[in-house]
Scaffold this motif. Structure first.
Motif, PDB file in Angstrom:
ATOM      1  N   THR A   5       1.440   6.508  -1.194  1.00  0.00           N
ATOM      2  CA  THR A   5       0.367   6.610  -0.839  1.00  0.00           C
ATOM      3  C   THR A   5      -0.115   7.977   0.730  1.00  0.00           C
ATOM      4  O   THR A   5       0.488   8.033   1.133  1.00  0.00           O
ATOM      5  CB  THR A   5      -0.991   5.078  -0.585  1.00  0.00           C
ATOM      6  OG1 THR A   5       0.229   4.654   0.410  1.00  0.00           O
ATOM      7  CG2 THR A   5      -0.143   4.229  -1.690  1.00  0.00           C
ATOM      8  N   LYS A  13      -5.812   1.524   0.100  1.00  0.00           N
ATOM      9  CA  LYS A  13      -4.842   1.806  -0.407  1.00  0.00           C
ATOM     10  C   LYS A  13      -3.684   0.940  -1.068  1.00  0.00           C
ATOM     11  O   LYS A  13      -2.834   0.692  -2.287  1.00  0.00           O
ATOM     12  CB  LYS A  13      -3.891   2.961   0.663  1.00  0.00           C
ATOM     13  CG  LYS A  13      -4.193   3.969   1.385  1.00  0.00           C
ATOM     14  CD  LYS A  13      -3.327   4.705   1.567  1.00  0.00           C
ATOM     15  CE  LYS A  13      -3.379   4.155   3.422  1.00  0.00           C
ATOM     16  NZ  LYS A  13      -4.773   4.206   3.628  1.00  0.00           N
ATOM     17  N   THR A  14      -3.811  -0.353   0.358  1.00  0.00           N
ATOM     18  CA  THR A  14      -2.957  -1.367  -0.193  1.00  0.00           C
ATOM     19  C   THR A  14      -3.225  -2.412  -1.167  1.00  0.00           C
ATOM     20  O   THR A  14      -2.210  -2.770  -1.937  1.00  0.00           O
ATOM     21  CB  THR A  14      -3.011  -2.276   1.038  1.00  0.00           C
ATOM     22  OG1 THR A  14      -2.162  -2.063   2.337  1.00  0.00           O
ATOM     23  CG2 THR A  14      -1.695  -3.484   0.564  1.00  0.00           C
ATOM     24  N   HIS A  15      -4.908  -2.481  -1.612  1.00  0.00           N
ATOM     25  CA  HIS A  15      -5.260  -3.130  -2.309  1.00  0.00           C
ATOM     26  C   HIS A  15      -5.454  -2.445  -3.966  1.00  0.00           C
ATOM     27  O   HIS A  15      -5.778  -3.430  -4.873  1.00  0.00           O
ATOM     28  CB  HIS A  15      -7.148  -3.443  -2.087  1.00  0.00           C
ATOM     29  CG  HIS A  15      -7.464  -4.091  -1.455  1.00  0.00           C
ATOM     30  ND1 HIS A  15      -7.954  -3.859  -0.776  1.00  0.00           N
ATOM     31  CD2 HIS A  15      -6.568  -5.694  -1.063  1.00  0.00           C
ATOM     32  CE1 HIS A  15      -8.313  -5.203   0.433  1.00  0.00           C
ATOM     33  NE2 HIS A  15      -6.380  -5.851   0.058  1.00  0.00           N
ATOM     34  N   GLN A  18      -1.700  -2.934  -5.194  1.00  0.00           N
ATOM     35  CA  GLN A  18      -1.755  -4.234  -5.802  1.00  0.00           C
ATOM     36  C   GLN A  18      -2.477  -4.884  -6.995  1.00  0.00           C
ATOM     37  O   GLN A  18      -2.131  -5.092  -7.670  1.00  0.00           O
ATOM     38  CB  GLN A  18      -2.277  -5.343  -4.665  1.00  0.00           C
ATOM     39  CG  GLN A  18      -2.027  -7.193  -5.468  1.00  0.00           C
ATOM     40  CD  GLN A  18      -2.252  -7.823  -3.590  1.00  0.00           C
ATOM     41  OE1 GLN A  18      -2.841  -7.791  -3.489  1.00  0.00           O
ATOM     42  NE2 GLN A  18      -2.873  -8.579  -3.844  1.00  0.00           N
ATOM     43  N   ASN A  24       1.369  -7.476  -3.790  1.00  0.00           N
ATOM     44  CA  ASN A  24       0.940  -7.285  -1.900  1.00  0.00           C
ATOM     45  C   ASN A  24       2.129  -6.324  -0.814  1.00  0.00           C
ATOM     46  O   ASN A  24       3.146  -6.755  -0.647  1.00  0.00           O
ATOM     47  CB  ASN A  24       0.385  -8.141  -1.220  1.00  0.00           C
ATOM     48  CG  ASN A  24      -0.146  -8.017   0.003  1.00  0.00           C
ATOM     49  OD1 ASN A  24      -0.249  -6.651   1.298  1.00  0.00           O
ATOM     50  ND2 ASN A  24      -0.585  -9.113   0.984  1.00  0.00           N
ATOM     51  N   ALA A  25       1.647  -4.940  -0.792  1.00  0.00           N
ATOM     52  CA  ALA A  25       3.257  -4.325   0.246  1.00  0.00           C
ATOM     53  C   ALA A  25       3.061  -4.441   1.214  1.00  0.00           C
ATOM     54  O   ALA A  25       3.661  -4.042   2.145  1.00  0.00           O
ATOM     55  CB  ALA A  25       2.564  -3.214  -0.077  1.00  0.00           C
ATOM     56  N   ASP A  26       1.563  -5.589   1.832  1.00  0.00           N
ATOM     57  CA  ASP A  26       1.916  -5.586   2.852  1.00  0.00           C
ATOM     58  C   ASP A  26       2.301  -7.208   3.675  1.00  0.00           C
ATOM     59  O   ASP A  26       2.237  -8.077   3.407  1.00  0.00           O
ATOM     60  CB  ASP A  26      -0.218  -5.710   4.078  1.00  0.00           C
ATOM     61  CG  ASP A  26      -0.288  -4.078   4.137  1.00  0.00           C
ATOM     62  OD1 ASP A  26      -0.234  -3.658   4.746  1.00  0.00           O
ATOM     63  OD2 ASP A  26      -2.302  -5.037   4.411  1.00  0.00           O
ATOM     64  N   GLU A  31       0.150  -7.855   9.533  1.00  0.00           N
ATOM     65  CA  GLU A  31      -0.216  -7.175   8.509  1.00  0.00           C
ATOM     66  C   GLU A  31      -1.368  -7.857   7.613  1.00  0.00           C
ATOM     67  O   GLU A  31      -2.561  -8.127   7.675  1.00  0.00           O
ATOM     68  CB  GLU A  31       0.506  -6.506   7.574  1.00  0.00           C
ATOM     69  CG  GLU A  31       1.353  -5.040   8.192  1.00  0.00           C
ATOM     70  CD  GLU A  31       2.038  -4.524   7.529  1.00  0.00           C
ATOM     71  OE1 GLU A  31       2.201  -3.560   7.634  1.00  0.00           O
ATOM     72  OE2 GLU A  31       3.258  -4.931   6.407  1.00  0.00           O
ATOM     73  N   THR A  37      -2.837  -2.172   6.805  1.00  0.00           N
ATOM     74  CA  THR A  37      -0.921  -1.926   6.972  1.00  0.00           C
ATOM     75  C   THR A  37      -0.745  -1.333   8.253  1.00  0.00           C
ATOM     76  O   THR A  37      -1.219  -0.042   8.866  1.00  0.00           O
ATOM     77  CB  THR A  37      -1.088  -0.889   5.873  1.00  0.00           C
ATOM     78  OG1 THR A  37      -1.641  -1.283   4.961  1.00  0.00           O
ATOM     79  CG2 THR A  37      -0.375  -0.100   6.206  1.00  0.00           C
ATOM     80  N   GLY A  41       5.150  -0.158   3.420  1.00  0.00           N
ATOM     81  CA  GLY A  41       5.234  -1.454   2.709  1.00  0.00           C
ATOM     82  C   GLY A  41       5.923  -0.247   1.019  1.00  0.00           C
ATOM     83  O   GLY A  41       5.753   0.670   1.050  1.00  0.00           O
ATOM     84  N   ASP A  62       3.694   2.638   0.498  1.00  0.00           N
ATOM     85  CA  ASP A  62       2.677   2.432   0.902  1.00  0.00           C
ATOM     86  C   ASP A  62       2.787   2.475   1.963  1.00  0.00           C
ATOM     87  O   ASP A  62       3.509   1.762   3.235  1.00  0.00           O
ATOM     88  CB  ASP A  62       2.068   0.969   0.840  1.00  0.00           C
ATOM     89  CG  ASP A  62       0.978   0.354   1.162  1.00  0.00           C
ATOM     90  OD1 ASP A  62      -0.679   1.685   1.088  1.00  0.00           O
ATOM     91  OD2 ASP A  62      -0.318  -0.555   1.714  1.00  0.00           O
TER      92      ASP A  62
END
Length: 379
Positions: A5, A13-15, A18, A24-26, A31, A37, A41, A62
């Protein structure tokens, strides 16, 4: 296949990941507490391949969007061949959006997918206006056939269409065969109860299987002028988030290793390789693509895979490279890097925090003398 990303902080980006993967990459408590972030992730999306008629897995890295964590962002995109630029529909392009886009261009990504997020917060007219602006900007940056999608991670709008595009991208990915041997850029190391030491990273080339031996190359040892590498054995593997008996290039890999090695010896930017470097690389010749004007012997910050260092750039054909020019140059590193020919380097100004350009390594052991002679430049 791995997709990294990119984009400004808080653009979703993270949402988005998901919504695509359910993960959830956090992963860090800080985080999750701050909703920001900070470090890299990882998330994985299983899919049924029309090409192989088997279950395959698409991997995502991520990266942070905040300027403070740019070195972490570069460690993520520096090992990927594909990227998703995420732009919030209610804000449009912001400072780090432009910076990240320039980085993706300089790293010569094989493909770029642009996702306009938060479609639930914008009107159709706003989305269309932003898409026109982005199309023009991407064309100016050299992305002639941009793929732009509108999504909302909150409502799910557009997620299925984006997912279908990413699956088609992965299905059409052409694997590049090379004889460089296995190379893994380490970005994490940790202990797993009952298993032992595990390292994770992106496989840049080659393949491995459980039971193989690899060599650990430490940047700290290279700084001391040592190329000797410790040998470790592969006890177990995860590839693209799944338990595996083998792993190959362009995959996220977790390796359970055994040998005379401790977690404290491992740092982000170190390597696991099948071929031990036979020399410490302090200086390389590159083909330089200048993003801004660059002066002879200018100080540079050099990013390669998950590692970075500082150094000086010597121009071999001119005293000044102008923006947009391609010239031959030599970089002298303050600390050695573990490189192979054709590796790509990102160059930044350490004081101004701007993108100077990129370079492709064409000679790992350049001569000390005669580097500007016509016959040398011809070679």
């Amino acid at each position: 296949m791995i997709i990294a990303t990119a984009g400004h902080v808080d653009h979703g980006k993270t949402h988005l990941l998901q919504a695509l993967t359910g993960t959830n990459a956090d992963r860090l408590p800080e985080e999750q507490k701050r909703g920001l972030t900070i470090d890299l992730g990882y998330a994985f999306m299983p899919y049924h391949s029309q090409q192989t008629q088997q279950q395959e897995t698409l991997g995502f890295i991520d990266v942070p969007g905040h300027e403070k964590f740019l070195s972490n962002m570069l460690a993520g995109v520096g090992t990927a061949h594909h990227a998703m630029l995420i732009v919030a529909g209610d804000e449009g392009m912001m400072a780090q959006s432009y910076d990240h886009l320039a980085i993706l261009r300089l790293l010569a990504m094989d493909s770029l997918t642009v996702v306009i997020t938060k479609s639930d917060l914008t009107t159709l007219e706003q989305q269309q206006q932003l898409e026109v602006q982005l199309t023009q900007l991407l064309f100016q940056q050299g992305f002639t056939e941009p793929k732009i999608f509108h999504c909302s991670a909150f409502t799910g709008d557009g997620i299925d269409v984006l997912k279908a595009h990413l699956i088609a991208l992965a299905d059409n990915e052409k694997q590049q065969q090379n004889d460089l041997g296995f190379r893994l850029a380490i970005d994490r190391a940790f202990h797993v109860k009952g298993a032992g030491l595990v390292v994770t990273g992106t496989a840049l080339s080659g393949s491995i299987k459980v039971g193989d031996s690899l060599h650990f190359v430490s940047h700290n040892k290279l700084k001391q002028g040592q190329t000797q590498a410790k040998t470790v054995r592969i006890k177990g593997l995860h590839a693209q988030g799944n338990t595996a008996q083998a792993a190959a290039e362009n995959q996220r890999v977790a390796i359970n290793i055994v040998g005379d090695i401790d977690k404290n010896e491992l740092s982000r930017g170190d390597w696991l390789v099948s071929i031990v470097p036979d020399a410490v690389i302090n200086r390389v010749t590159i083909t330089l693509a200048a993003n801004t004007d660059i002066k002879h012997w200018q100080a540079v910050q050099v990013f390669h895979a998950a590692a970075h260092t500082t150094g000086r750039i010597a121009l071999l054909e001119t005293d000044k490279a102008k923006a947009g020019e391609h010239v031959l140059a030599e970089i002298t590193f303050d600390s050695p890097l573990c490189l192979a020919e054709q590796d790509r380097l990102l160059l930044r100004d350490p004081a101004l925090k701007t993108n100077l350009g990129s370079g492709v390594v064409i000679d790992l052991l350049p001569p000390n003398r005669g580097k500007r002679k016509p016959e040398r430049l011809a070679i």
